[in-house]
Design an enzyme around this catalytic site. Structure first.
Site, mmCIF file in Angstrom:
data_model
loop_
_atom_site.group_PDB
_atom_site.id
_atom_site.type_symbol
_atom_site.label_atom_id
_atom_site.label_comp_id
_atom_site.label_asym_id
_atom_site.label_seq_id
_atom_site.Cartn_x
_atom_site.Cartn_y
_atom_site.Cartn_z
ATOM 1 N N TYR A 53 -12.188 -3.259 -3.587
ATOM 2 C CA TYR A 53 -12.749 -3.205 -2.238
ATOM 3 C C TYR A 53 -14.282 -3.127 -2.257
ATOM 4 O O TYR A 53 -14.885 -2.571 -1.335
ATOM 5 C CB TYR A 53 -12.175 -2.002 -1.475
ATOM 6 C CG TYR A 53 -10.764 -2.221 -0.943
ATOM 7 C CD1 TYR A 53 -10.467 -3.294 -0.101
ATOM 8 C CD2 TYR A 53 -9.736 -1.335 -1.265
ATOM 9 C CE1 TYR A 53 -9.180 -3.483 0.396
ATOM 10 C CE2 TYR A 53 -8.450 -1.515 -0.762
ATOM 11 C CZ TYR A 53 -8.182 -2.593 0.066
ATOM 12 O OH TYR A 53 -6.904 -2.781 0.572
ATOM 13 N N HIS B 223 -1.823 -5.552 1.615
ATOM 14 C CA HIS B 223 -3.060 -6.301 1.369
ATOM 15 C C HIS B 223 -2.700 -7.711 0.957
ATOM 16 O O HIS B 223 -1.740 -7.922 0.222
ATOM 17 C CB HIS B 223 -3.870 -5.663 0.227
ATOM 18 C CG HIS B 223 -4.961 -6.561 -0.299
ATOM 19 N ND1 HIS B 223 -6.196 -6.638 0.294
ATOM 20 C CD2 HIS B 223 -4.966 -7.477 -1.313
ATOM 21 C CE1 HIS B 223 -6.935 -7.553 -0.357
ATOM 22 N NE2 HIS B 223 -6.216 -8.066 -1.336
ATOM 23 N N ASN C 188 -1.985 0.102 7.316
ATOM 24 C CA ASN C 188 -1.507 -1.241 7.682
ATOM 25 C C ASN C 188 -0.651 -1.909 6.604
ATOM 26 O O ASN C 188 -0.501 -3.132 6.577
ATOM 27 C CB ASN C 188 -2.673 -2.128 8.139
ATOM 28 C CG ASN C 188 -3.669 -2.380 7.038
ATOM 29 O OD1 ASN C 188 -3.488 -1.920 5.905
ATOM 30 N ND2 ASN C 188 -4.715 -3.106 7.348
ATOM 31 N N LYS D 110 0.832 -1.198 0.000
ATOM 32 C CA LYS D 110 0.000 0.000 0.000
ATOM 33 C C LYS D 110 0.875 1.261 0.000
ATOM 34 O O LYS D 110 2.093 1.190 0.240
ATOM 35 C CB LYS D 110 -0.928 -0.038 1.223
ATOM 36 C CG LYS D 110 -1.937 -1.195 1.177
ATOM 37 C CD LYS D 110 -2.851 -1.164 2.395
ATOM 38 C CE LYS D 110 -3.857 -2.295 2.361
ATOM 39 N NZ LYS D 110 -4.770 -2.273 3.535
ATOM 40 N N GLU E 56 -9.134 -11.101 -7.620
ATOM 41 C CA GLU E 56 -8.276 -9.921 -7.442
ATOM 42 C C GLU E 56 -7.105 -9.917 -8.416
ATOM 43 O O GLU E 56 -6.751 -8.872 -8.959
ATOM 44 C CB GLU E 56 -7.761 -9.874 -5.996
ATOM 45 C CG GLU E 56 -8.868 -9.597 -4.990
ATOM 46 C CD GLU E 56 -8.407 -9.697 -3.537
ATOM 47 O OE1 GLU E 56 -9.249 -9.542 -2.634
ATOM 48 O OE2 GLU E 56 -7.203 -9.937 -3.297
HETATM 49 P P1 IDP Z 1 -7.619 -7.045 5.582
HETATM 50 O O1 IDP Z 1 -6.810 -6.045 4.778
HETATM 51 O O2 IDP Z 1 -6.857 -7.543 6.766
HETATM 52 O O3 IDP Z 1 -8.192 -8.149 4.741
HETATM 53 P P2 IDP Z 1 -10.318 -5.924 5.649
HETATM 54 O O4 IDP Z 1 -11.278 -6.111 6.756
HETATM 55 O O5 IDP Z 1 -10.578 -6.675 4.372
HETATM 56 O O6 IDP Z 1 -8.853 -6.248 6.209
HETATM 57 O O7 IDP Z 1 -10.258 -4.369 5.338
HETATM 58 C C1 IDP Z 1 -9.642 -3.895 4.151
HETATM 59 C C2 IDP Z 1 -8.806 -2.694 4.484
HETATM 60 O O8 IDP Z 1 -9.656 -1.618 4.875
HETATM 61 C C3 IDP Z 1 -7.845 -2.861 5.664
HETATM 62 O O9 IDP Z 1 -6.641 -3.508 5.304
HETATM 63 C C4 IDP Z 1 -7.619 -1.417 6.074
HETATM 64 O O10 IDP Z 1 -6.716 -0.786 5.161
HETATM 65 C C5 IDP Z 1 -8.995 -0.826 5.871
HETATM 66 N N1 IDP Z 1 -9.790 -0.881 7.102
HETATM 67 C C6 IDP Z 1 -10.505 -1.914 7.580
HETATM 68 N N2 IDP Z 1 -11.098 -1.595 8.742
HETATM 69 C C7 IDP Z 1 -10.764 -0.328 8.987
HETATM 70 C C8 IDP Z 1 -11.060 0.600 10.062
HETATM 71 O O11 IDP Z 1 -11.786 0.281 11.008
HETATM 72 N N3 IDP Z 1 -10.528 1.838 9.959
HETATM 73 C C9 IDP Z 1 -9.714 2.226 8.919
HETATM 74 N N4 IDP Z 1 -9.416 1.405 7.908
HETATM 75 C C10 IDP Z 1 -9.911 0.145 7.946
HETATM 76 MG MG MG Z 2 -9.632 -8.117 3.228
#
Ligand code: IDP
Ligand code: MG
Length: 153
Positions: A49, A115, A112, A9, A126
């Protein structure tokens, strides 16, 4: 062999952590079969997404992920989806175990770093969003038998 999509990212690229993130996944034995840098736009973000559209964090996620270039990588190997997910750690770096990418390098759920596809089915979808068939490579590595005794999965 199973394939999965990894995105470095914007925060990983901006912080100069691309190499570290790739190295951790490569070191597990997974093989890079495709890689490119790109800038995601709103359209691509909507496709990738789609499941998160309407959630409270979606606008912030779009803003962040489109703000600067990313690196898209397709990794291949035994249990690639699960292995990448466990190497990344929990979505929220504050909760991710030390030793994982997010647990060692991250702090905030909105930054974070990485992905990884969450299922084989989603990985296939994807990968097709980010890469054409011509951008993916099938090749053998001479060390593969030292990484796994399994030839197919
Ligand atoms: P993942 O990346 O671990 O699969 P997902 O639940 O699929 O997690 O969420 C996709 C992305 O959306 C996350 O990696 C993060 O960048 C963002 N995200 C998810 N939940 C939150 C939140 O509560 N606050 C801000 N960003 C979030
Ligand atoms: Mg995810």
């Amino acid at each position: 062999m199973e394939r999965t999509l990894v995105l470095l990212k914007p925060d990983a690229v901006q912080r100069g952590l691309s190499g570290q993130v790739i190295a951790r996944i490569e070191a597990r034995g997974l093989k890079i079969v495709g890689m490119k840098m790109l800038r995601m736009d709103r359209d691509l973000c909507g496709k990738h997404y789609a499941i998160h559209e309407g959630k409270p964090f979606f606008q912030g996620l779009v803003q962040f992920i489109t703000s600067s270039p990313i690196v898209a990588i397709v990794f291949e190997g035994l249990n690639a989806v699960e292995v990448v997910r466990s190497t990344m750690g929990a979505t929220d770096p504050a909760k991710a175990q030390p030793g994982t990418i997010r647990g060692d390098l991250g702090l905030d759920i909105g930054r974070n770093l990485v992905h990884g596809s969450d299922s084989r089915e989603n990985a296939e979808k994807e990968i097709s969003i980010f890469c054409s068939d011509e951008e993916l490579f099938s090749y053998e590595r001479s060390l593969d038998p030292w990484i796994t005794e399994t030839k197919e999965n």
